[in-house]
Design a protein around this motif. Structure first.
Motif, PDB file in Angstrom:
ATOM      1  N   TRP A 692       0.828  -1.213   0.000  1.00  0.00           N
ATOM      2  CA  TRP A 692       0.000   0.000   0.000  1.00  0.00           C
ATOM      3  C   TRP A 692       0.860   1.259   0.000  1.00  0.00           C
ATOM      4  CZ3 TRP A 692       0.118   4.001   3.304  1.00  0.00           C
ATOM      5  CH2 TRP A 692       0.464   3.830   4.649  1.00  0.00           C
ATOM      6  N   THR A 715      -4.005   1.397  -7.152  1.00  0.00           N
ATOM      7  CA  THR A 715      -4.854   1.871  -6.058  1.00  0.00           C
ATOM      8  C   THR A 715      -5.730   0.743  -5.540  1.00  0.00           C
ATOM      9  OG1 THR A 715      -4.860   4.132  -6.916  1.00  0.00           O
ATOM     10  CG2 THR A 715      -6.619   3.541  -5.393  1.00  0.00           C
ATOM     11  N   LEU A 719      -5.381  -0.570  -1.786  1.00  0.00           N
ATOM     12  CA  LEU A 719      -6.509  -0.562  -0.847  1.00  0.00           C
ATOM     13  C   LEU A 719      -6.720  -1.941  -0.235  1.00  0.00           C
ATOM     14  CD1 LEU A 719      -9.069   1.738  -2.694  1.00  0.00           C
ATOM     15  CD2 LEU A 719      -8.119   2.124  -0.417  1.00  0.00           C
ATOM     16  N   ASP A 720      -6.649  -2.990  -1.063  1.00  0.00           N
ATOM     17  CA  ASP A 720      -6.775  -4.355  -0.533  1.00  0.00           C
ATOM     18  C   ASP A 720      -5.694  -4.632   0.503  1.00  0.00           C
ATOM     19  OD1 ASP A 720      -8.956  -4.872  -2.121  1.00  0.00           O
ATOM     20  OD2 ASP A 720      -7.834  -5.968  -3.661  1.00  0.00           O
ATOM     21  N   ARG A 723      -6.279  -2.636   3.785  1.00  0.00           N
ATOM     22  CA  ARG A 723      -7.380  -3.232   4.543  1.00  0.00           C
ATOM     23  C   ARG A 723      -6.986  -4.582   5.136  1.00  0.00           C
ATOM     24  NH1 ARG A 723     -11.344  -1.278  -0.318  1.00  0.00           N
ATOM     25  NH2 ARG A 723     -11.820   0.802   0.536  1.00  0.00           N
ATOM     26  N   GLU A 731      -5.365   3.323   4.189  1.00  0.00           N
ATOM     27  CA  GLU A 731      -6.581   3.238   3.383  1.00  0.00           C
ATOM     28  C   GLU A 731      -7.069   4.628   2.999  1.00  0.00           C
ATOM     29  OE1 GLU A 731     -11.153   1.470   3.736  1.00  0.00           O
ATOM     30  OE2 GLU A 731      -9.658   1.014   5.287  1.00  0.00           O
ATOM     31  N   LEU A 734      -4.963   6.225   0.219  1.00  0.00           N
ATOM     32  CA  LEU A 734      -5.258   5.669  -1.101  1.00  0.00           C
ATOM     33  C   LEU A 734      -6.632   6.094  -1.598  1.00  0.00           C
ATOM     34  CD1 LEU A 734      -3.555   2.303  -0.403  1.00  0.00           C
ATOM     35  CD2 LEU A 734      -3.005   3.755  -2.345  1.00  0.00           C
ATOM     36  N   LEU A 735      -7.597   6.250  -0.698  1.00  0.00           N
ATOM     37  CA  LEU A 735      -8.896   6.774  -1.113  1.00  0.00           C
ATOM     38  C   LEU A 735      -8.770   8.219  -1.590  1.00  0.00           C
ATOM     39  CD1 LEU A 735     -11.175   5.253   1.677  1.00  0.00           C
ATOM     40  CD2 LEU A 735     -11.313   4.774  -0.778  1.00  0.00           C
ATOM     41  N   ALA A 754     -15.409   8.666  -2.800  1.00  0.00           N
ATOM     42  CA  ALA A 754     -14.150   8.155  -2.253  1.00  0.00           C
ATOM     43  C   ALA A 754     -13.688   9.006  -1.076  1.00  0.00           C
ATOM     44  CB  ALA A 754     -13.080   8.127  -3.346  1.00  0.00           C
ATOM     45  N   ALA A 758     -13.231   8.154   3.035  1.00  0.00           N
ATOM     46  CA  ALA A 758     -11.954   8.341   3.746  1.00  0.00           C
ATOM     47  C   ALA A 758     -12.111   9.154   5.019  1.00  0.00           C
ATOM     48  CB  ALA A 758     -10.945   9.009   2.810  1.00  0.00           C
TER      49      ALA A 758
END
Length: 975
Positions: A692, A715, A719-720, A723, A731, A734-735, A754, A758
């Protein structure tokens, strides 16, 4: 050293065997013992043992369970010691049958090379007598079988063939016929075994059976592989037809033969021609064939003109394993004639002395006259070739030292060498790098082997097979051969089997042809350091990379043909690439020998992240998370890798600062594909933190170059990863980046969604940055202004100078307030951020233009343009050109405006930046209307409508449609 007459204490060449009795009962105990025996006397890491015992699928408790297994083994086997990181079985290698077998084979080969034929045959016999069945029989580990059993079985077959050849030289043909029939029955695609059987039958006086054996061999090769017999098999057939090579010196009909027992003439008339038969399904390669023919033609033209050729010509065809070097060389050689003959030698790992022995015999030197020493053989070879014009093909050369003694010396001679290495040290040689086939050539080759009707019936599946084979000729030949042997298979079925990366190398095997085997030859020839390096690269999925990635010189792997140089990238680094099948092989070796990619990636993650973070800091100076308060290169530093930010107020020459910033942007651009792949590599290896963070660091690069696909991909992965480890702040970052991406694409609602997602994840300054971006996507100016003011207040209270600069620019652009934008401009300048400065200048240009201050607008836009060009930022430069075009229109200079727009449009189009393209087309339509070019205006506005359609921008499409209507109205037409 153990007495070779005494059986080894331990056996793996058959069912697992112990000196004291039966092998351990439990399957995993047997696998563990086998792994230790195969590395007798050498430490085996725990990770390796876990991998082989559980076949790369270990349970979470593998470590403790392995210790239990070791404890149990110690009750039946003495000498198992614990060492740092693993275990070792303290026994002599000769106490294990596989190691003694390898030693005896090496001894037999030395005896053979020194002329002790009968003794060598006996030593081969002792080596082969150690086998009791299939290697590792009953050991349930595919990893061990692939790594050890397969090479041992191959060496067993090779040793058997070498021993039989010695038996034939000793006149024992009749004694080995039965053994050879069993060998070809078990391995019907081994041409050398068929050669030995044919020669044994012929030597035994069974000529008709020898001819029948050749027909059986040819039929098998054609039906199974679609290949005609090779040079050795064809030569053996010819000797039987001519009834030559009988040890008694007399044929079955009583006529005297002029050949020795090896089937060579001691003085036959006419030139020698030992080229293997040309490949009937050869396709493509016209460039290299033309190069060879052209070079040979130049040599011939010198002699035609009456000049004496001063030296022979040596040509090297080099390239990765399986790219068809040998086939191209033989195909070219069949079209070239030399008055004194054409010689062929397959080199591989053979010492030059052995190859010279064959070449000398081919040139007519009797068996007994071949000198024993290498130097004497070289002198004789040079003497015999000095006055001859020969074509010599040296196939699969390992290095320059192997080739030099084999080069003919006669003027007018031509040598074709194939090698994985370019053999750069070979004097006066010209080299040609052979790559993979083009798509059309590859499809044609697949059709030649599998059948053109089948390829024409499934063209898409054929192209998919070609792509999965990486356009590699060896892989395509194997795939085609499998299809030829399986008429019930569809091409789509084979493509589906090849689509699984974990099985692809297993699928690309037919008979004794295998991509894995071809790659293994190069791998086994590497020193340990280069083997480790290739395995380390197996952790990467990127198509190319630079040496800094693993912190090691990659040139030795390029010399070995396992990597290919891609030249210098835009940052001035040497880049290396590799074939996708080589990548799969390296990953396979990494998994089997080192436990997988996670260790390599974990070791290099820090370097990759820090290098990328420093480059990001030059694109966004003082951006939180970059570790900088401002961005100035320190004086006197020569490379970007050695630079870091300096204190505020440090005076730096503009040239140094600009050069550094531009170089860092170039570095990011050059490494983009590698870094995008690394995000996924980290995530798949469970290194979620690294994944990330790297995805976050890359966002300004994607924004600067409009790399929206890469931005989306990294992205989502980032995000995965964030999380997966529960990193709320990561997170949110990245959002925020995802919102910037949506905003760049004109999708303001998605951007707002988005950002709202966040908001609950952060507080303080990061929440203020999200608030600022929410203002940028607000449709209502009053709400946007409130968001900017709130964010600015937080930044001022915290002393966040970057945040203040960004908020002031957003607020000034919204209010069209010159003073606020001037404050923003000064803030970026104090941070040493020329890109931020350029954005503020463009906003100022628009404000001045809107107020009718065209001179001030032009000054700001031109200052912006100069910064963009110094930094090499092409897309921001195109945006500045559009503003300058607006100013030119306002000045009443539509021709100048149109020229500026066209320059901008070319850049947007070349980068695939659709929104910029649409805006430029709108500007071009306006300029065309000003010039009364109504057709041009209609065309430009219609193209703009198409771009806005693809973007999903309804308002943009409506504006373009309105412009088109205006142009048509003026043209007197109705829509």
């Amino acid at each position: 050293m153990a007495d070779d007459r005494v059986n080894p204490r331990f056996g793996v060449l058959g069912p697992l065997r112990l000196e004291a009795g039966q092998a351990p009962g439990p399957a995993k105990h047997r696998t563990l013992l086998a792994a230790l025996l195969l590395e007798a006397g050498r430490p085996v890491p725990v990770e390796r043992l876990v991998s082989v015992v559980w076949d790369d699928r270990p349970p979470a408790s593998a470590g403790p369970v392995l210790r239990v297994y070791v404890s149990a083994l110690r009750k039946v086997v003495d000498g198992i010691r614990t060492v740092p990181g693993g275990y070792v079985l303290d026994v002599e290698p000769d106490d294990v049958d596989c190691h003694r077998f390898e030693r005896l084979v090496a001894t037999a080969r030395r005896e053979r090379e020194s002329g002790r034929i009968e003794q060598a045959a006996g030593t081969y016999g002792m080596a082969l007598g150690l086998w009791r069945g299939q290697a590792l029989a009953g050991v349930e580990s595919s990893a061990l079988r692939r790594t050890y059993a397969v090479p041992l079985e191959e060496l067993r077959l090779t040793a058997l063939e070498e021993r039989v050849r010695l038996d034939l030289r000793l006149g024992r043909g009749a004694e080995v016929v039965g053994e050879l029939r069993a060998l070809v029955g078990a391995h019907p695609l081994r041409e050398r075994a068929w050669v030995c059987l044919i020669e044994a039958l012929h030597q035994a006086g069974r000529r008709s059976e020898a001819l029948g054996a050749y027909q059986d061999a040819r039929r098998t090769l054609v039906e199974e592989l679609g290949l005609e017999p090779g040079a050795e098999l064809t030569a053996a057939h010819r000797r039987v037809l001519e009834d030559e090579g009988r040890p008694s010196g007399r044929t079955a009909e009583g006529r005297t033969s002029g050949r020795t027992a090896e089937g060579r003439t001691s003085g036959r008339p006419g030139p020698v021609d030992e080229l293997p038969p040309d490949i009937s399904d050869f396709v493509g390669r016209q460039h290299v064939l033309d190069w060879i023919v052209r070079t040979a033609g130049e040599q011939a033209s010198v002699r035609t003109a009456g000049e004496q050729a001063s030296a022979p010509v040596h040509l090297v065809l080099h390239g990765p394993p399986g790219c068809g070097k040998s086939a191209a060389a033989v195909h070219a050689a069949t079209a070239l004639e030399r008055p004194d003959g054409r010689l062929y030698a397959s080199l591989g790992a053979r010492p030059p002395g052995a190859a010279l022995e064959d070449l000398l015999r081919s040139l007519g030197c009797p068996d007994g006259s071949v000198p024993p020493g290498l130097e004497e053989r070289v002198r004789l070879y040079r003497s015999m070739t000095a006055r001859r014009r020969l074509l010599v093909v040296l196939d699969d050369a390992a290095d320059e030292a192997q080739v030099r003694p084999l080069l003919p010396t006669g003027p007018g001679s031509l040598t074709l060498v194939t090698s994985r290495s370019p053999l750069a040290g070979l004097e006066a040689a010209r080299a040609y790098e052979l790559g993979v086939l083009s798509e059309d050539e590859a499809v044609a080759m697949l059709g030649e082997v599998a059948g053109h009707d089948r390829v024409r019936a499934e063209p898409e599946a054929a192209r998919r097979i070609v792509r999965l084979c990486g356009h590699l000729p060896l892989a395509l030949r194997i795939a085609g051969s499998r299809l030829a042997r399986k008429p019930g298979w569809t091409l789509d079925h084979l493509a589906g089997r090849l689509g699984d990366e974990r099985r692809r190398l297993d699928e690309l095997s037919a008979g004794d042809l295998a991509v894995r085997g071809s790659l293994a030859l190069g791998y086994r020839g590497l020193p340990d350091r280069e083997r480790r390096l290739l395995r380390g690269l197996g952790a990467l999925s990127a198509p190319d990379f630079a040496s800094w990635v693993l912190g090691a010189d990659l040139e030795p792997l390029a010399e070995a043909g396992l990597l290919q140089s891609r030249g210098l990238d835009e940052a001035g680094q040497e880049r290396y690439g590799w074939h996708d099948l080589t990548r799969l092989y390296a990953a396979e070796r990494l998994a089997e020998e080192d436990g997988g990619a996670a260790g390599v990636l974990a070791a290099r993650a820090g370097v990759i992240l820090e290098r990328t973070r420093r480059a990001r800091a030059t694109l966004l100076p003082a951006e939180p998370g970059s570790g900088r308060t401002e961005s100035h290169p320190p004086p006197g530093q020569g490379t970007p890798d050695q630079r870091s930010g300096t204190r505020e107020g440090a005076a730096e020459p503009d040239g140094l600062k600009t050069g550094w910033l531009r170089q860092e942007a170039r570095w990011l651009s050059a490494e983009r594909r590698f870094l995008v792949a690394a995000v996924d590599d980290f995530h798949r290896a469970g290194l979620h933190e690294a994944a990330w963070r790297l995805a976050f660091y890359l966002t300004p690069l994607f924004e600067l170059g409009a790399h929206h696909d890469d931005w989306h991909l990294t992205t989502a992965t980032g995000l995965d990863a964030a999380r997966a480890v529960g990193h709320r702040h990561g997170e949110a970052l990245l959002l925020r980046g995802l919102a910037d991406l949506h905003r760049a694409e004109g999708r303001t609602e998605a951007a707002a969604a988005a950002l709202r997602a966040a908001q609950p994840l952060v507080e303080g300054l990061e929440l203020a940055r999200i608030t600022l971006r929410l203002g940028l996507v607000q449709a209502r100016p009053a709400e946007a202004e409130q968001a900017f003011v709130r964010a600015l207040r937080v930044f001022e209270e915290a002393g966040d100078r970057r945040g203040q600069a960004d908020a002031l620019r957003a607020l000034g652009a919204l209010r069209r307030d010159r003073e606020v934008l001037d404050r923003s401009l000064r803030a970026y300048q104090s941070l040493g951020d020329p890109r931020g400065e350029a954005e503020a200048l463009l906003d100022l240009a628009r404000v001045h233009l809107g107020a009718g201050r065209r001179a001030e607008a032009r000054d700001c836009a031109e200052r912006r343009l100069r910064i963009n060009r110094r930094l090499g930022d092409r897309l921001p430069e195109a945006a500045a050109l559009l503003v300058l075009a607006e100013i030119a229109r306002a000045d009443g200079a539509p021709e100048a405006a149109a020229a500026l727009v066209r320059e901008s449009l070319e850049t947007f189009t070349s980068y695939g930046e659709r929104r910029g393209t649409a805006q430029a087309l709108m500007a071009l339509a306006h300029a065309a209307l000003d010039l009364d070019d109504l057709d041009g205006a209609v065309e430009a506005s219609m193209r703009a409508m198409g771009e806005f359609d693809r973007l999903g921008d309804e308002q943009g499409r409506a504006d373009a449609e309105q412009l088109a209507q205006e142009a048509r109205r003026r043209r007197g037409r109705r829509i």
